[in-house]
Scaffold this motif. Structure first.
Motif, PDB file in Angstrom:
ATOM      1  N   VAL A   1       0.848  -1.192   0.000  1.00 18.92           N
ATOM      2  CA  VAL A   1       0.000   0.000   0.000  1.00 18.92           C
ATOM      3  C   VAL A   1       0.885   1.244   0.000  1.00 18.92           C
ATOM      4  N   LEU A   2       0.615   2.159  -0.928  1.00 18.73           N
ATOM      5  CA  LEU A   2       1.304   3.437  -1.007  1.00 18.73           C
ATOM      6  C   LEU A   2       0.323   4.540  -0.651  1.00 18.73           C
ATOM      7  N   GLN A   3       0.774   5.522   0.125  1.00 24.17           N
ATOM      8  CA  GLN A   3      -0.078   6.651   0.506  1.00 24.17           C
ATOM      9  C   GLN A   3       0.470   7.928  -0.116  1.00 24.17           C
ATOM     10  N   ASP A   4      -0.280   8.489  -1.060  1.00 22.84           N
ATOM     11  CA  ASP A   4       0.036   9.805  -1.616  1.00 22.84           C
ATOM     12  C   ASP A   4      -0.440  10.828  -0.584  1.00 22.84           C
ATOM     13  N   VAL A   5       0.425  11.737  -0.162  1.00 23.76           N
ATOM     14  CA  VAL A   5       0.038  12.664   0.903  1.00 23.76           C
ATOM     15  C   VAL A   5      -0.425  14.017   0.377  1.00 23.76           C
ATOM     16  N   GLY A   6      -0.531  14.171  -0.938  1.00 23.97           N
ATOM     17  CA  GLY A   6      -1.058  15.410  -1.505  1.00 23.97           C
ATOM     18  C   GLY A   6      -2.553  15.511  -1.265  1.00 23.97           C
TER      19      GLY A   6
ATOM     20  N   ASN B   1       5.702  14.796  -2.227  1.00 17.01           N
ATOM     21  CA  ASN B   1       6.623  15.568  -3.047  1.00 17.01           C
ATOM     22  C   ASN B   1       7.412  16.485  -2.091  1.00 17.01           C
ATOM     23  N   GLU B   2       8.293  17.337  -2.602  1.00 18.68           N
ATOM     24  CA  GLU B   2       9.136  18.153  -1.725  1.00 18.68           C
ATOM     25  C   GLU B   2       8.323  19.089  -0.823  1.00 18.68           C
ATOM     26  N   THR B   3       7.320  19.737  -1.380  1.00 21.82           N
ATOM     27  CA  THR B   3       6.490  20.665  -0.595  1.00 21.82           C
ATOM     28  C   THR B   3       5.748  19.921   0.505  1.00 21.82           C
ATOM     29  N   GLU B   4       5.196  18.767   0.186  1.00 27.23           N
ATOM     30  CA  GLU B   4       4.476  17.970   1.178  1.00 27.23           C
ATOM     31  C   GLU B   4       5.422  17.456   2.251  1.00 27.23           C
TER      32      GLU B   4
ATOM     33  N   GLY C   1       8.226  19.723   8.836  1.00 31.83           N
ATOM     34  CA  GLY C   1       8.567  21.037   9.374  1.00 31.83           C
ATOM     35  C   GLY C   1      10.008  21.431   9.092  1.00 31.83           C
ATOM     36  N   MET C   2      10.645  20.722   8.182  1.00 34.23           N
ATOM     37  CA  MET C   2      12.045  20.985   7.822  1.00 34.23           C
ATOM     38  C   MET C   2      12.132  21.523   6.396  1.00 34.23           C
ATOM     39  N   ALA C   3      13.088  22.407   6.166  1.00 37.31           N
ATOM     40  CA  ALA C   3      13.332  22.909   4.815  1.00 37.31           C
ATOM     41  C   ALA C   3      13.975  21.807   3.981  1.00 37.31           C
ATOM     42  N   ILE C   4      13.501  21.639   2.785  1.00 32.46           N
ATOM     43  CA  ILE C   4      14.035  20.624   1.878  1.00 32.46           C
ATOM     44  C   ILE C   4      14.706  21.336   0.699  1.00 32.46           C
ATOM     45  N   GLY C   5      15.894  20.922   0.362  1.00 35.23           N
ATOM     46  CA  GLY C   5      16.604  21.485  -0.797  1.00 35.23           C
ATOM     47  C   GLY C   5      17.262  22.722  -0.483  1.00 35.23           C
TER      48      GLY C   5
END
Length: 80
Positions: free
Chosen positions: A42-47, A67-70, A76-80
């Motif tokens: 099972v995969l959960q898309d969090v969008g 995705n990166e924004t999600e 609560g951490m900055a990504i990229g």
């Protein structure tokens, strides 16, 4: 029990099941349980909807797919 058996029959031949947040949580949970019972990952898309994911559902999920924004929103951490 009849609904669970019907869901399990639907997913038993699948390679994987992808859940989406726009679907009601109780439907996702029922499908995830059926997939797990059938040995289907099972995969959960969090969008989509920004609401907490129930712990009971997360126990049935093999992969969480943000995705990166999600991912930033979830951690609560900055990504990229």
């Amino acid at each position: 029990a009849e609904r669970a058996a019907a869901l399990e029959e639907l997913v038993c031949g699948a390679s994987a099941v992808l859940l989406q947040r726009e679907i009601p949580e109780e439907v996702n949970l029922a499908v995830a349980r059926a997939a797990c019972a059938a040995g289907v990952p099972v995969l959960q898309d969090v969008g989509g909807e920004d609401r907490p994911i129930d712990d009971e559902l997360l126990r049935e999920v093999a992969y969480v797919c943000p995705n990166e924004t999600e991912l930033e929103r979830l951690t609560g951490m900055a990504i990229g």
